[in-house]
Design a protein around this motif. Structure first.
Motif, PDB file in Angstrom:
ATOM      1  N   LYS A 281       3.291  -4.302   2.461  1.00  0.00           N
ATOM      2  CA  LYS A 281       2.387  -5.379   2.848  1.00  0.00           C
ATOM      3  C   LYS A 281       0.964  -4.944   2.499  1.00  0.00           C
TER       4      LYS A 281
ATOM      5  N   ASP B  46      -1.878  -6.381   2.048  1.00  0.00           N
ATOM      6  CA  ASP B  46      -3.042  -6.961   2.719  1.00  0.00           C
ATOM      7  C   ASP B  46      -3.459  -6.155   3.946  1.00  0.00           C
ATOM      8  N   ASP B  47      -2.504  -5.645   4.701  1.00  0.00           N
ATOM      9  CA  ASP B  47      -2.852  -4.840   5.871  1.00  0.00           C
ATOM     10  C   ASP B  47      -2.463  -3.372   5.716  1.00  0.00           C
ATOM     11  N   LYS B  48      -2.160  -2.969   4.457  1.00  0.00           N
ATOM     12  CA  LYS B  48      -1.872  -1.571   4.126  1.00  0.00           C
ATOM     13  C   LYS B  48      -0.731  -0.984   4.960  1.00  0.00           C
ATOM     14  N   ARG B  49       0.218  -1.833   5.290  1.00  0.00           N
ATOM     15  CA  ARG B  49       1.370  -1.382   6.060  1.00  0.00           C
ATOM     16  C   ARG B  49       2.644  -1.538   5.234  1.00  0.00           C
TER      17      ARG B  49
ATOM     18  N   TRP C 163       0.603   4.807   3.038  1.00  0.00           N
ATOM     19  CA  TRP C 163       0.993   3.604   3.763  1.00  0.00           C
ATOM     20  C   TRP C 163       1.188   3.909   5.248  1.00  0.00           C
ATOM     21  N   LYS C 164       0.804   2.962   6.101  1.00  0.00           N
ATOM     22  CA  LYS C 164       1.133   3.043   7.524  1.00  0.00           C
ATOM     23  C   LYS C 164       2.517   2.420   7.679  1.00  0.00           C
TER      24      LYS C 164
ATOM     25  N   ASP D  82       6.108   1.312   9.378  1.00  0.00           N
ATOM     26  CA  ASP D  82       6.895   0.917  10.541  1.00  0.00           C
ATOM     27  C   ASP D  82       8.359   1.188  10.245  1.00  0.00           C
TER      28      ASP D  82
ATOM     29  N   PRO E 105      -1.787   1.987  -1.129  1.00  0.00           N
ATOM     30  CA  PRO E 105      -2.357   0.921  -0.302  1.00  0.00           C
ATOM     31  C   PRO E 105      -3.858   0.738  -0.555  1.00  0.00           C
TER      32      PRO E 105
END
Length: 239
Positions: free
Chosen positions: A105, A107-110, A172-173, A175, A239
């Motif tokens: 993702k 846009d939110d660097k996740r 990347w962060k 999840d 990211p």
């Protein structure tokens, strides 16, 4: 003497099928039968994937049963020599959105890394470039003694935990998520035409999808291949 090589056709020393599954049901067994009828000297069927013998019949991916049909056809005769190169998962497919493991993702660097089955499940991966490189070496390094039967190769053998760590390593962060066998089977029943759960269930069950890299043909021959980390450094967006 180095043999003549063509992707598919009669009258050549070695025939390598590089069609993939794009031809749909029946294409792989049709190609195998055509090679046998043509009297091909040495045939490499499209089996650049998992250990279909270990997975067995009746898996969540019906096309895998056809791969076993191809093997039975080849094993039932002695005129045509044959070699199957088992590569595990194409490395790029591990990161393809349709496989459902890595979702970026920007846009939110996740990112989400979704383990199929559990994070400790092992996966053997090989890049497309290494599949080409190693297969070529199998054919030309000793053309008078090409290995026959099933030959295992690998770029790397990793776990979904390793995938998580590599995606996180490059910034990347991440999840974490886990999709169980039961969840994948429910998705498969809800939409039988969706290929994602068909493939995902194979890796979630963790049978026939990995082998020790140290025992592979390329490791024994000293052929260097691309690791998961090397592939990530070259191909995964930052990211």
């Amino acid at each position: 003497m180095t043999p003549k090589i063509l992707i598919i056709g009669a009258g050549y020393d070695v025939v390598i099928s590089a069609t993939g599954f794009a031809g749909g049901p029946g294409s792989q067994i049709g190609l195998a039968k055509a090679a046998l009828e043509a009297g091909v000297k040495h045939y490499f069927p499209w089996q650049f994937g998992v250990d279909y013998d270990t997975i067995g019949r009746g898996s969540s991916q019906p096309l895998f049963d056809e791969q076993l049909d191809v093997r039975e056809s080849l094993r039932s005769q002695s005129k045509t020599k044959w070699t199957i190169v088992s590569t595990g998962l194409f490395t790029s497919f591990l990161f393809h959105p349709s496989f459902g493991v890595v979702n970026l993702k920007p846009d939110d660097k996740r990112a989400t890394v979704n383990a199929l089955g559990k994070y400790s499940n092992a996966v053997t991966i090989t890049s497309a470039e290494d599949i080409g490189q190693v297969t070529s070496k199998i054919v030309v390094d000793d053309p008078e003694d090409i290995p026959q039967g099933v030959v295992f190769i690998a770029g790397d053998t990793i776990t979904f935990e390793d995938v998580y760590e590599q995606v996180e390593r490059v910034g990347w962060k991440v999840d974490k998520k886990v999709t169980s066998v039961a969840e994948l089977e429910e998705k498969r029943k809800a939409d039988p035409d969706d290929v994602g759960p068909k493939y995902g269930s194979i890796w979630a069950r963790n049978v026939g999808v990995s082998w020790d890299s140290k025992d592979t043909w390329n490791a024994k021959k000293g052929v260097e291949t691309e690791s998961l980390g090397e592939w990530v450094d070259k191909n995964l967006p930052k990211p």
